[in-house]
Each structure stands twice: as structure tokens, then as C-alpha cells.
Write a protein that holds these residues in place. Structure first.
Motif, short mmCIF file in Angstrom:
data_model
loop_
_atom_site.label_atom_id
_atom_site.label_comp_id
_atom_site.label_asym_id
_atom_site.label_seq_id
_atom_site.Cartn_x
_atom_site.Cartn_y
_atom_site.Cartn_z
N LEU A 200 6.08 -3.62 -1.48
CA LEU A 200 5.74 -2.40 -1.78
C LEU A 200 4.32 -1.93 -1.02
CD1 LEU A 200 6.80 -1.35 -5.51
CD2 LEU A 200 7.74 -0.69 -3.30
N ALA A 201 3.47 -2.79 -1.20
CA ALA A 201 2.04 -2.72 -0.67
C ALA A 201 1.83 -2.63 1.08
CB ALA A 201 1.05 -3.65 -1.30
N TRP A 202 2.91 -3.52 1.66
CA TRP A 202 2.83 -3.79 2.98
C TRP A 202 3.48 -2.48 3.46
CZ3 TRP A 202 6.18 -8.78 2.87
CH2 TRP A 202 5.26 -9.85 2.50
N GLN A 203 4.55 -1.68 2.62
CA GLN A 203 5.07 -0.61 3.07
C GLN A 203 4.31 0.56 3.09
OE1 GLN A 203 8.43 -0.64 0.66
NE2 GLN A 203 9.16 -2.66 1.75
N VAL A 226 1.06 0.31 -6.33
CA VAL A 226 1.06 0.13 -7.85
C VAL A 226 1.55 1.65 -8.59
CG1 VAL A 226 -0.37 -0.14 -10.08
CG2 VAL A 226 -0.95 -1.42 -7.86
N LYS A 227 1.16 2.59 -7.84
CA LYS A 227 1.55 3.82 -8.61
C LYS A 227 3.01 4.16 -8.33
CE LYS A 227 -1.10 7.48 -7.60
NZ LYS A 227 -1.88 8.40 -6.87
N LEU A 228 3.51 3.75 -7.05
CA LEU A 228 4.90 3.71 -6.72
C LEU A 228 5.86 3.14 -7.74
CD1 LEU A 228 7.35 4.89 -5.00
CD2 LEU A 228 6.70 2.99 -3.49
N THR A 381 0.13 -7.58 -14.93
CA THR A 381 -0.63 -6.25 -14.78
C THR A 381 0.29 -5.10 -14.64
OG1 THR A 381 -2.57 -7.24 -13.52
CG2 THR A 381 -2.26 -4.92 -13.35
N LEU A 382 1.30 -5.14 -13.73
CA LEU A 382 2.36 -4.29 -13.92
C LEU A 382 2.99 -3.87 -15.20
CD1 LEU A 382 3.79 -4.96 -10.50
CD2 LEU A 382 2.49 -3.16 -10.75
N GLU A 383 3.13 -5.00 -15.87
CA GLU A 383 3.91 -4.78 -17.31
C GLU A 383 3.00 -4.25 -18.12
OE1 GLU A 383 6.89 -6.33 -20.14
OE2 GLU A 383 6.69 -6.00 -17.77
N GLN A 384 1.76 -4.27 -18.04
CA GLN A 384 0.88 -3.71 -18.82
C GLN A 384 0.76 -2.02 -18.29
OE1 GLN A 384 -2.85 -5.63 -18.02
NE2 GLN A 384 -2.33 -7.68 -19.05
N ILE A 396 -5.79 -1.94 -12.46
CA ILE A 396 -6.01 -2.55 -11.01
C ILE A 396 -7.41 -3.09 -11.10
CG2 ILE A 396 -6.32 -2.16 -8.38
CD1 ILE A 396 -4.21 0.27 -8.89
N LYS A 397 -8.77 -2.55 -11.74
CA LYS A 397 -10.00 -3.07 -11.87
C LYS A 397 -9.83 -4.35 -12.36
CE LYS A 397 -14.75 -1.70 -12.52
NZ LYS A 397 -15.67 -0.98 -13.08
#
Length: 408
Positions: A200-203, A226-228, A381-384, A396-397
Motif C-alpha cells: 500500500l505504501a509503495w502505491q 496507513v490512513k487508506l 500498530t494497524l491493529e491498534q 505512527i510516531k
């Protein structure tokens, strides 16, 4: 010797003490004659597959199949003891860790002697995963990547019968699909795949610069990814929690899209025959680009092998375009040799050939020993964020701080 290497070797030695009793002490040259090479693999089908090579070459191939869950510890033991096979399979995400420990024979000076081992024969991103600190640690055996699987009939009802082309299309289609009612979603998000968030980040235009370390995760494009990812849970486009098995929710239409690799073509044919003809695959949706990951496995020569020529001859045979096509027919794993894709078995299958199209737009995962830990920490982190309600910026921080500790 740098601290990172010292720490890795210390970890290897500790692992040896823990697992030595559970692993055999195979070594090339022990228990076998001079006309036998030992091969460690995680692919059961290789045992029978090598019989053609044995007939052609007169060389005996002693294949030992190691379950994936045991392979990492088994390789650690081999590195520390110096007792291993002649040829070994290595997954692309393990390259940096084991190359750092000196597991592999550098093939750089040998490639020119074998017709099928030229880097020009393979996808650039696959070759990238065989390079570590100016060494060639192996030869691509098979490759995989990720595509979008989608229900043609259901996506057609919301205006995308040929699949979404862009992430804007994906979001538009997802909003309409989730609005169908309770229990209806758009995308079965790969919540446990540590590679997917990097894709996702590469895209979004992000890339990992090894020299920047944890600073990479301060890039705005990383935050956009991350927002996406969070958008799909926040808006109810994806289900929070596992729910049904993916092929069931794909079959009943409650989750008419998912991302996966080539193996699920067969899974859907076997497990959901009732929707045959109603689904297809599409290259990754595009934002700044539509890059997907390059995965798969390589064949490498163990650093202590005393049968280098025979080992390389076997790898050369495995890399031959015709052999690669036969391996695809046998085990449904995609050829790494680009010439194989001209064969009708791949070229005339629209779904498989779409994977070939995506392979032209792929990227290697970060070739650093700490990659898997970074990926697992990112999933936490994404789960949180997605289930725990954590603030995106703060999460993210916090992840940046954890990444810095992992990398140091």
C-alpha cells in the motif's frame, strides 16, 4: 565485525543450543557418495519432480522436505554447525538474515558458466532479492506476487464489471458494496500479511531507503498508506475480525474482493466451484503506481558444499524455461524465468497471464535482516488503529520509535 553481525551470530548460536536436538546433522559429503547432492526444500512435490534430472544427468538428488514452520531453525542450526545440504531453498524474506550469517556460496563468479543462470533471464525485482552486499546468494526458482480477486457479477452491479483500475475506483466501489446491508462488505483485507501494508505504501509513492532507517516512516506517503488501510475499517468496507473463511464470503458475495497470490486460483476452483465464471483477477489498483510485492523462493548453494559444480548444474536445470513450465504444471508456482511465460500453459490462461502482467510492476521487500520484525510490528500498530481506536498520528510516531529500536 559490526555489532549487527555479532548479534546475529550470537542469536544463531543460541538457536543452535535450543534446536540442535530437534534437527538432524545432515552435511554434504557425509552419508552420501560423490554422485549425490543433498537438497533441502519446503516443497513436497520436488521429491518426485527431480527424477527426470536424475535420468538426464546420472546424478542422484537426495531431497529432504522440511516443513516451513521448522525450516528457519533448521537453517540456523546448519549455519552454526557448518553441516548442511548442497542446495537449499530460501524464501525471499529470509535472504538478508541468512546472507548476513554467511549461509550461502557467492555465485557471482559462477553464473557466466551456465546458460540459464544469467540475470537477464529473470524479472528485475526477483534478481534484486538475490543480491546482498555485492554477492549473488541464489538463483530465482519460482516467483509470486499479489493481485485483486473480484466477483465480476457483483462488481458489475456497482459499475466495475472489469474490476477497479485505481484506488479511487476501489473506494467508490467499496462504498457502494458496503451499502448493500448488514453483513455486506467490500474487501476481505489481508489483516495478517506483513507485506501488504508495505505494498500500500509503495502505491502511494513511498519507498524504503536503508540509509534512512526509521526515518522512512516519517514520510507523508507512508501515513497515506496507513490512513487508506484504516479507511476500510472505519467506514465498514472491511470486517473487523476474521468472519467466514475467505472462499465462503467470496462465494456468497458478502466480501466480493480480496488480495492474494496465484495459489488461490486453484483454491477457488476446488472450494467454490459454484461461482466458476463469475470471478476474475485484476492487477493491483493504481495510486501513484500499482506496484505489488515480488515473492517466491530461490535455490542457493550452501557455503560448505564440496559439490559446487553438481549443485550448480542442478540449479541450472531447475532454471531452464521448459523445467520451469513443468514445475508450474506440477505445483502451480509461477516461473521466475521470463521465457517460460510464452508457453501456452501460462500465456493462454487469462488469470495466470494477469499475474505475469503484474510481475512487470513489482518491487522487492526491504532486504534487511530486521524486515520480518518491522512487518509484524506494523501489523500490531494497524491493529491498534483499526480495532483499538488509536490516533493515527500517535500510532505512527510510536511505530517509528519501535522501528528505531529494532533497527538499532
Amino acid at each position: 565485525m559490526g555489532k549487527k553481525r555479532i548479534g546475529l551470530i550470537a542469536g544463531v548460536m543460541l538457536a543452535v543450543m535450543l534446536v540442535l536436538g530437534a534437527c538432524s546433522s545432515d552435511s554434504s559429503g557425509e552419508g552420501s557418495d560423490d554422485n549425490t547432492i543433498k537438497v533441502w526444500t519446503m516443497s513436497k512435490a520436488l521429491k518426485g519432480f527431480v527424477k527426470d534430472y536424475e535420468k538426464e544427468s546420472g546424478v542422484k538428488v537426495d531431497v529432504q522436505v522440511i516443513p516451513w514452520e521448522n525450516a528457519h531453525d533448521k537453517l540456523l542450526t546448519a549455519v552454526a554447525s557448518g553441516k548442511g545440504p548442497d542446495v537449499l531453498q530460501i524464501g525471499t524474506t529470509w535472504v538478508a538474515e541468512f546472507a548476513e550469517a554467511g549461509t550461502f556460496l557467492d555465485l557471482s563468479d559462477h553464473i557466466k558458466d551456465y546458460d540459464n543462470l544469467s540475470p537477464d533471464n529473470f524479472y528485475d525485482s526477483a534478481i534484486e532479492t538475490t543480491q546482498y552486499k555485492d554477492q549473488t546468494i541464489g538463483i530465482p526458482w519460482y516467483v509470486d506476487t499479489r493481485l485483486l480477486y473480484y466477483r465480476k457479477d457483483i462488481l458489475g452491479e456497482v459499475g466495475y464489471p472489469n474490476g477497479p483500475e485505481t484506488w479511487d475506483d476501489m473506494i467508490d466501489a467499496s462504498e457502494k458494496l458496503a451499502a448493500r446491508g448488514d453483513g455486506q462488505y467490500a474487501l476481505d483485507m489481508p489483516a495478517t500479511d506483513p507485506q501488504f501494508p508495505f505494498m500500500l505504501a509503495w502505491q502511494q509513492g513511498w519507498d524504503y531507503d536503508i540509509d534512512k532507517g526509521a526515518e522512512n516512516f516519517k514520510e507523508p506517503s507512508f501515513k497515506e498508506a496507513v490512513k487508506l488501510h484504516h479507511l476500510y475499517y472505519k467506514e465498514g468496507y472491511s470486517q473487523t475480525g476474521e468472519g467466514k473463511e475467505f472462499f465462503q464470503s467470496f462465494s456468497d458475495g458478502s466480501k466480493p474482493m480480496f488480495f492474494s497470490g496465484p495459489w488461490d486460483i486453484k483454491t477457488l476452483k476446488d472450494r467454490a466451484p459454484e461461482i466458476d465464471g463469475k470471478w476474475d483477477v485484476h492487477v493491483m489498483p493504481k495510486a501513484e503506481n500499482n506496484k505489488s510485492m515480488i515473492g517466491g523462493a530461490h535455490l542457493a548453494v550452501f557455503n560448505n558444499s564440496d559439490k559446487v559444480d553438481k549443485s550448480l548444474d542442478f540449479i541450472n536445470w531447475m532454471a531452464d524455461p521448459e523445467t520451469q513450465v513443468e514445475w508450474f504444471k506440477t505445483n502451480s508456482e509461477l516461473p521466475a524465468n521470463k521465457a517460460s511465460w510464452d508457453d501456452p500453459a501460462l500465456a493462454d490462461d487469462p488469470k495466470v497471464s494477469t499475474f505475469g502482467e503484474q510481475l512487470e510492476s513489482t518491487q522487492a521487500l526491504p532486504l534487511i535482516p530486521e524486515y520480518e520484525r518491522l512487518g509484524q510490528e506494523l501489523l500490531k500498530t494497524l491493529e491498534q488503529i483499526n480495532r483499538g481506536g488509536a490516533d493515527v498520528d500517535k500510532a505512527i510516531k510510536d511505530y517509528q520509535s519501535k522501528a528505531e529500536k529494532i533497527l538499532n
